[in-house]
Design a protein around this motif. Sequence first.
Motif, PDB file in Angstrom:
ATOM      1  N   ASP A   1     -30.136 -88.064 -54.723  1.00  0.00           N
ATOM      2  CA  ASP A   1     -31.180 -87.170 -54.230  1.00  0.00           C
ATOM      3  C   ASP A   1     -32.220 -86.912 -55.318  1.00  0.00           C
ATOM      4  O   ASP A   1     -33.437 -86.975 -55.072  1.00  0.00           O
ATOM      5  CB  ASP A   1     -30.543 -85.857 -53.765  1.00  0.00           C
TER       6      ASP A   1
ATOM      7  N   ARG B   1     -36.351 -88.720 -55.547  1.00  0.00           N
ATOM      8  CA  ARG B   1     -37.539 -87.868 -55.618  1.00  0.00           C
ATOM      9  C   ARG B   1     -38.455 -88.241 -56.783  1.00  0.00           C
ATOM     10  O   ARG B   1     -39.604 -87.788 -56.849  1.00  0.00           O
ATOM     11  CB  ARG B   1     -37.113 -86.396 -55.729  1.00  0.00           C
TER      12      ARG B   1
ATOM     13  N   LEU C   1     -35.866 -87.193 -45.978  1.00  0.00           N
ATOM     14  CA  LEU C   1     -36.279 -87.267 -47.378  1.00  0.00           C
ATOM     15  C   LEU C   1     -37.140 -88.506 -47.626  1.00  0.00           C
ATOM     16  O   LEU C   1     -38.202 -88.415 -48.254  1.00  0.00           O
ATOM     17  CB  LEU C   1     -35.045 -87.292 -48.285  1.00  0.00           C
TER      18      LEU C   1
END
Length: 512
Positions: free
Chosen positions: A69, A73, A104
């Motif tokens: 995660d 990003r 996402l």
Amino acid sequence: MTDFQAIGASRKTANTMELIASAARRTVKAAIPAVPGGIIRTGRNAWRSGKASKVAFLVDGAAYFSALDQALRQARQTIWIVGWDFNPDIRLRPKQSSETLGELLLSLADENPALQIRILVWGMGPVYSGKSLRLFRESGFSSHPQITMRFDLRHPLRGCHHQKLVSIDDSLGLLGGIDLTARRWDEPDHRVSNPVRRSPDGTPYEPVHDMQSMVSGQAASLIGDVARRRWKKATGQKIEPSPVRDAAWPLAVAAEMTDATAAIALTEPGLIGKRGHYEAFRLTRDAIRAARKHIYIETQYLASFGVARELAKRLKEIEGPEIAVLVTKSSHGLIEKLTMGNNRDRLIRRLKRIDRYDRLRVMYAVVPDERGGEKEIVIHSKLMIVDDAFIRIGSSNLNNRSEGLDTECDLAIEAETEGHRQAITALRHRLIAEHLDAAPEDVRQMESEKRSLLETIEVLNCRERGLRHFAVDIAHGGTTPLPGTAIVDPRRPYWPLHRLRLRVGRLVSVFF
């Protein structure tokens, strides 16, 4: 007296001086290292190698998904996701956020017009998991101009794409046994009742143990090369490397090694007229041959009689290494039960008959349930540690198809410094501690006292959560592969049918 002690006592009583002397004469030659100068040899058991600026070992799905995660990003140019299966509805941080992986990726693409996201999934993976039609209809995700999803059908009949990797800007690479799909997330406690451990449809699933590696530097760019290589084979499209290679290492992830040489070992069945890659099996074999103190293995399947032959040779030696193997006990599906389960038991029987010096343990992990019983933990990791000087993490199981039929990818590191060795030792202690509900320091101290991996496990294996050995009748039963294994779990493609499969694969790849 424990079961382990009883087995050991009976074995030692049965040995005779004649057997020992005979074994000694047979193993003088075997004591010479099989791979002078080290285990990893590019061109033999490794495809390529390069420096890893940083290395981290992400144990269990929660650690991997959290690190991923953060890493996603920070992507600027490219994200590659290559796997056996893919599900955009999973959550990477289910305790902190309801955001799905698909959401996402969509938000990252919307925020950064320069970002290209490519996802390659085995063509039959979504079919096995029952969501293929939904993936095709995922208009908000798969129709985004910066997100490209393709289905890989360039495989022999019954073969599959089994690699599990993510590459970010060619500067961060994550490789191991975990697909970005349902039923992979779990925490190290593996407790039976975990309300967060649910599939996207809300269905709870059993405890599962797995792991992934994360590297930066040249080694990360090699993982990007693997992704592009597989993409070209599956789609015919050549993609150039990312011009930007400065994705930051996730701050919340501690690097356990620095400046280590990492090697990539591939398994690729040869296409018609082209040679395949079989480095992963050679790497397994060479690592077993090189072991002097101990071999620690975690694998979903234990059904390769080629690997069994190598282990048997080491068990026959008087001063051979201790061998600890953790494997999943239960099999799912009729074919898996008939072949993987039965062949595992036959393989264990063969090895235990040879294990006259009591240096082998084949075990499965359990946690206590709420009714006073035990619940098995699914071992999905594919790991080998040898003498705390060599580690291999990847997608390859110890079964036939992983040796030459499926497409696999593994990362291996051989210690070059004392710091590297200590990092591998710390990981092994952490894994054993997790399975025995102990502290890594307890494992370290006990092993220092006992000077034995197996005795350490035996002494600390005293809690409700722990390791159980397989109850296999050593005296009776087969020790050779089950009839029909070559059909269900083949090591090589069947070429006449492979030609037909290639033609179909080309048509499907063009269509999708």
